[in-house]
Enzyme design. Structure first.
Site, mmCIF file in Angstrom:
data_model
loop_
_atom_site.group_PDB
_atom_site.id
_atom_site.type_symbol
_atom_site.label_atom_id
_atom_site.label_comp_id
_atom_site.label_asym_id
_atom_site.label_seq_id
_atom_site.Cartn_x
_atom_site.Cartn_y
_atom_site.Cartn_z
ATOM 1 N N LYS A 75 0.863 -1.194 0.000
ATOM 2 C CA LYS A 75 0.000 0.000 0.000
ATOM 3 C C LYS A 75 0.894 1.237 0.000
ATOM 4 O O LYS A 75 1.969 1.231 0.603
ATOM 5 C CB LYS A 75 -0.877 -0.048 1.254
ATOM 6 C CG LYS A 75 -1.925 1.040 1.368
ATOM 7 C CD LYS A 75 -2.778 0.790 2.607
ATOM 8 C CE LYS A 75 -3.847 1.846 2.794
ATOM 9 N NZ LYS A 75 -4.694 1.543 3.980
ATOM 10 N N SER A 150 -9.542 1.534 3.074
ATOM 11 C CA SER A 150 -8.705 2.389 2.239
ATOM 12 C C SER A 150 -7.675 1.612 1.430
ATOM 13 O O SER A 150 -7.083 2.138 0.504
ATOM 14 C CB SER A 150 -7.988 3.427 3.114
ATOM 15 O OG SER A 150 -7.112 2.794 4.032
ATOM 16 N N SER A 174 -9.723 -0.946 7.157
ATOM 17 C CA SER A 174 -9.153 -0.706 5.825
ATOM 18 C C SER A 174 -8.441 -1.882 5.184
ATOM 19 O O SER A 174 -8.044 -1.805 4.027
ATOM 20 C CB SER A 174 -8.201 0.490 5.874
ATOM 21 O OG SER A 174 -8.928 1.667 6.056
#
Length: 484
Positions: A75, A150, A174
């Site tokens: 990420k 996210s 997330s």
């Protein structure tokens, strides 16, 4: 067998070279990323260098570890030395960290092949990946739907098999929510089990790095590799023992709890899939225990007050002076900082900074922030009491399946509500794993989560693994990706 084990066997048996494998992933990214938008930065050159090093090791007869040569992704809020790390925000464009996050340092030391950095909601604030400065990542089951947030880019890449696994971060769901939306596995570890050093902070008392994978075995392998105590993170405890060797333990007699409040306001197809999973556990000899957890109703307001307050503090460092974006036209330092922040942050980030600054301000601190911290203690106690009745808790991951793109932008409040089942785990610092448990009428995946006691990763992963074996039809490949 998980995809990590398959890849490991292929490399060891010389069925293919690591370079060939890496090239096939990079080719697939080139073909599909235009539609999926999972990657914001593809690091092909670095990936091939690592792959060549692994090939040399295999050619010389050396043994390789389980994660060596396995193509993966990070990420874009996990620091990578010399590789742009933007948190998918305009304010961090061009920022290249001068150090590695501990998790990446660990995996790089094991010759993990990083294919690139993946898309995310800006500064991890969002539930659809659409607050990203680069536009949202799409769902691998249907690119008209969001991948969730996210960590949407990681989930999209792993779901589409353009990464064997990835690391995301989970502040209020997330990792688990996008894993649920994309029909894969997402593990949010116990707070302190995995080092946060080098994770660009959103809310420091809630953030936790964890794996997003195709299978429960893969989640256990990756978690075991990254869950080491780190002196550079004062909250790090590490994880004693390993989880992979404990998979496939008998769950006969295990008490699986279902809190009635977790099923309130959940769509019928999701509730049905979770209760069907409970029946599967029952057929394996587990005992299903229903109980009340009324404190759950406080979780969402407590989460948004604490998370926004910590974000307001953490995001104060982005001022255009030291790194990242800086406005072109300004009159003096104060004006420069104001303009940089106004231009550099997106709407959702500004909304949360304002909310956080408000709840920390004089006159409102006691009414909001202090009260939220007290209620946090109440929620922790409620979970401790719940675990006196059961060994693990079964709940929906999200009250719904993936929504169509654009929906989160038109109705941000409804997207806040998608966190209702996931945030209690972060507030209490507990581990939770999301696994696929069915599909809705449109063929979109439904996820359920298993929540464990503090440092109870071995128990929840084992329970998830037993379910995965019993309901293998829920673990499907999508139309995209490298076929192993």
């Amino acid at each position: 067998m998980g995809s990590i084990e398959k890849i490991h066997e292929m490399l060891v048996s010389k069925e293919c070279s690591c370079t060939e494998l890496t090239k096939s992933y990079l080719d697939e990214i080139e073909k599909t990323n235009g539609e999926l938008n999972a990657y914001v930065n593809v690091t092909g050159e670095e990936a091939l260098k690592t792959a060549e090093a692994v090939d040399r090791k295999i050619a010389s007869g050396e043994e390789i570890g389980m994660l060596e040569g396995v193509p993966m992704t990070l990420k874009d809020n996990i620091s990578t030395k010399g590789i742009e790390t933007t948190c998918c925000s305009k304010i961090l464009t061009g920022y290249k960290p001068i150090y590695n996050a501990t998790v990446w340092e660990t995996l790089a030391g094991e010759n993990a092949v990083m294919l690139g950095k993946t898309n995310m909601d800006e500064f991890a604030m969002g539930s659809s990946c659409e607050t990203s400065y680069f536009g949202g990542a799409m769902n691998p089951f249907d690119s008209n739907y969001v991948s969730g947030g996210s960590s949407g880019g990681v989930a999209s890449a792993v779901g589409a098999n353009i990464a064997a696994y990835g690391l995301g971060s989970d502040t209020g769901g997330s990792i688990r929510q996008p894993a649920s939306f994309c029909g894969i596995v997402g593990l949010k570890p116990t707070y302190g089990a995995v080092s946060r050093y080098g994770l660009i902070a959103y809310a420091s008392s809630l953030d936790q790095i964890g794996p997003i994978t195709k299978s429960v075995e893969d989640a256990a392998i990756v978690f075991d590799a990254i869950s080491k105590r780190d002196e550079k993170d004062s909250t790090s405890k590490g994880f004693a023992g390993d989880t992979y060797s404990k998979l496939n333990n008998d769950i006969k007699g295990m008490k699986i709890g279902i809190a009635k409040e977790y099923l309130e306001g959940v769509r019928d197809d999701v509730k049905e899939a979770v209760l069907k999973a409970a029946d599967i556990y029952k057929s394996m000899g587990a005992e299903i225990v229903y109980f009340d957890l009324p404190e759950l109703k406080f979780a969402l307001p407590v989460y948004y007050i604490i998370a926004c307050a910590e974000a307001s503090s953490n995001l104060g460092r982005y001022d255009g002076i030291r790194f990242g974006y800086k406005t072109e036209h300004y009159n003096g330092t104060h004006d420069m900082v104001c303009r940089t922040r106004s231009e550099g942050f997106g709407e959702e980030v500004k909304r949360r900074i304002l909310l956080g600054t408000y709840v920390l301000s004089a006159g409102y601190y006691d009414a909001y922030y202090k009260k939220a911290q007290n209620l946090r203690g109440t929620i922790v106690k409620a979970f401790n009491n719940a675990f006196e009745k059961c060994d693990v808790i079964l709940a929906p991951t999200v009250p719904m399946t993936a929504f169509e793109k654009g929906h989160a932008v038109s109705d941000p409040i409804e997207t806040y509500l998608t966190d209702i089942c996931t945030v209690p785990v972060n507030i209490a610092g507990l581990p939770g794993v999301s696994v696929p448990c069915g599909f809705n009428a449109k063929g979109m995946p439904i996820g359920m989560q298993l929540i464990g006691k503090s440092f109870g990763e071995a128990e929840i992963l084992n329970a998830a693994y037993k379910y995965q074996q019993a309901a293998a039809e829920n673990f499907k490949d999508t139309k995209w990706g490298v076929k192993l």
